[in-house]
Design an enzyme around this catalytic site. Structure first.
Site, mmCIF file in Angstrom:
data_model
loop_
_atom_site.group_PDB
_atom_site.id
_atom_site.type_symbol
_atom_site.label_atom_id
_atom_site.label_comp_id
_atom_site.label_asym_id
_atom_site.label_seq_id
_atom_site.Cartn_x
_atom_site.Cartn_y
_atom_site.Cartn_z
ATOM 1 C CG HIS A 56 -1.881 1.249 1.320
ATOM 2 N ND1 HIS A 56 -3.208 1.069 0.839
ATOM 3 C CD2 HIS A 56 -1.679 2.305 1.864
ATOM 4 C CE1 HIS A 56 -3.838 2.372 1.089
ATOM 5 N NE2 HIS A 56 -2.822 3.095 1.662
ATOM 6 C CD GLU A 57 1.645 3.670 3.682
ATOM 7 O OE1 GLU A 57 2.018 4.831 3.093
ATOM 8 O OE2 GLU A 57 0.527 3.389 4.229
ATOM 9 C CG HIS B 58 0.353 6.182 -0.637
ATOM 10 N ND1 HIS B 58 -0.938 6.572 -1.244
ATOM 11 C CD2 HIS B 58 -0.206 5.496 0.388
ATOM 12 C CE1 HIS B 58 -1.700 6.380 -0.379
ATOM 13 N NE2 HIS B 58 -1.545 5.665 0.328
#
Length: 445
Positions: free
Chosen positions: A31-32, A35
């Site tokens: 997920h990170e 980003h």
């Protein structure tokens, strides 16, 4: 003091905690990274990429000036971009922004164009979905998928005469043709309520007739966490031979007994490794698929079964596997919305909202069942976390996207006062949901 019981409970807790932390770390890292990498592609500089919170256990700075670190508290992670006031990217650090030139502000999350900010925010959940699709697609590529015609690859231990052999192609059951698994499934529910049935199989190029168990006996192939079956000590591989003293040779017979009991206690006779024992359990209310496509509540004991043999498999094509990955990911998303709407409508209990304890137990159970089950659980949780982050709640990615949509529509970002109020409300909602899920873990059965 029950030292063996205490030791077992401690080991179970440790196993659940480790499995949960490993699964969560994988999902958070993906997920990170979404980003981070989309932000980098968009010209936004990341100062810190952290897996976990709190004191640093390990860190290094790469050639772009980003510090990659592992922190002591392994329940989450973050990317801190240039100019962020905090790890949540909730607002700019005004002192830092004031010191930057116009060109340098372009490399901050808050000074970048709207499209770059929106893409960076959306990338986290998107990468969770991509992880799920790739994992669900990779499984049939590595393990294959069942052949169109029912064929035995391996037999499972059962307390019933079984003359089938690996390599047999099942042509008919009790005289009913079974050209594919759809037909075999239909026959499975229609065979007589008898411990054995007659199979016509193709073996070494010749058709022979043999005797074997019903195609789908009450053989336990999975046990759900927080279920009546788990509390009764049932395990994968157990065979339920009788319920309340009545033989149940087919899995459908077991389902009928549970359904008719409407939650009343049931005494089981269980076969395990050549021996039988009795166990008593009480079915619990759980959501099931309703005829209208929604969910409804039914009493279940928390086990599942399938055929009494391992089906032969064939290689899957890339396109076929990708379609499976997309369908399974979409199925989880659809099931989540169906569950939420059913809870709101009151057709299923709000106890079906799980918290960290239940998720850790489910992850531990999946890990105990083998690497394939654990990887599948990671992919399923990745979809759920990606979807949750898209909910339009401030502090979540979906809330940030709502703010970006507001800025696009109005031509200016929300005021600081509005942002502060929204973030406070959003944080309160997220904490309330977490506490509600935790209370369900502790008090719901």
């Amino acid at each position: 003091m029950d030292i063996p019981g205490l030791l077992t409970s401690t080991l179970d807790f440790a196993h659940a905690a480790v499995a949960f932390v490993v699964a969560l770390s994988i999902i958070v890292a993906v997920h990170e990274y979404g980003h981070y990498i989309v932000g980098r592609w968009s010209g936004i500089h990341a100062e810190v990429f952290s897996l976990g919170f709190g004191p640093k256990l390990w860190s290094r700075v790469d050639k772009r000036g980003t510090r990659w670190q592992i922190a002591a508290v392994p329940f989450g992670g973050y990317v801190k971009f240039l100019g962020d006031a905090n790890a949540a990217s909730a607002g700019p650090d005004e002192d830092t922004m004031a010191r930057l030139s116009e060109d340098e502000r372009r490399h901050t999350l808050h000074g970048a164009p709207l499209w770059a900010r929106a893409a960076t925010v959306f990338a986290g959940p998107l990468f969770n979905f991509i992880l799920s699709i790739l994992v669900f697609a990779a499984m049939p590529l590595f393990t294959g998928i069942a052949t169109d015609e029912p064929e035995v690859a391996a037999l499972k231990p059962l307390p019933v005469l079984n003359e089938l052999a690996p390599g047999d192609k099942i042509l008919a059951v009790n005289g009913q043709e079974t050209p594919d698994y759809t037909a075999l499934s239909e026959v499975t529910d229609a065979v007589p309520k008898s411990p054995t049935v007659e199979y016509r199989v193709l073996r070494d190029g010749q058709e022979v007739t043999v005797t074997g168990p019903t195609p789908q006996p009450p053989l336990i192939l999975s046990v759900q966490p927080k279920s009546a079956a788990q509390d009764a000590g049932l395990k994968i591989g157990d065979v339920i031979v009788a319920m309340n003293g009545v033989e149940v040779p087919r899995f459908i017979d077991l389902q009928e007994v549970v359904r008719a009991g409407k939650g009343a206690p049931i005494t089981l006779t269980v076969w395990r490794d050549g021996k039988t024992f009795d166990a008593t359990l009480t079915p619990r209310p759980r959501p099931i698929q309703a005829e209208d496509g929604g969910l409804e509540t039914a009493y279940l004991i928390g086990i599942s079964s399938f055929y009494m043999f391992e089906p032969a498999r064939r290689s899957a094509g890339f396109g076929e596997a990708l379609q499976i990955g997309l369908e399974q990911t979409y199925g989880i998303v659809e099931g989540t919305f169906s569950g939420i709407s059913s809870i709101i409508a009151g057709s299923i209990s709000s106890c079906n909202i799980n918290g960290p304890i239940a998720i850790a137990q489910a992850t531990s159970t999946a890990a105990s069942a083998g690497l394939t089950s654990f990887v599948w659980m990671v992919a399923a949780l990745s979809t759920a976390i990606g979807l949750l982050n898209l909910f339009p709640i401030p502090v979540l990615d979906g809330g940030h996207l709502v703010f970006h949509a507001y800025e696009w529509a109005r031509g200016r970002p929300p005021s600081d006062a509005l942002m502060n109020v929204a973030m406070t409300i959003g944080l309160a909602l997220v904490l309330a949901l977490m506490l509600f899920g935790l209370s369900n873990d502790l008090f719901c059965v």
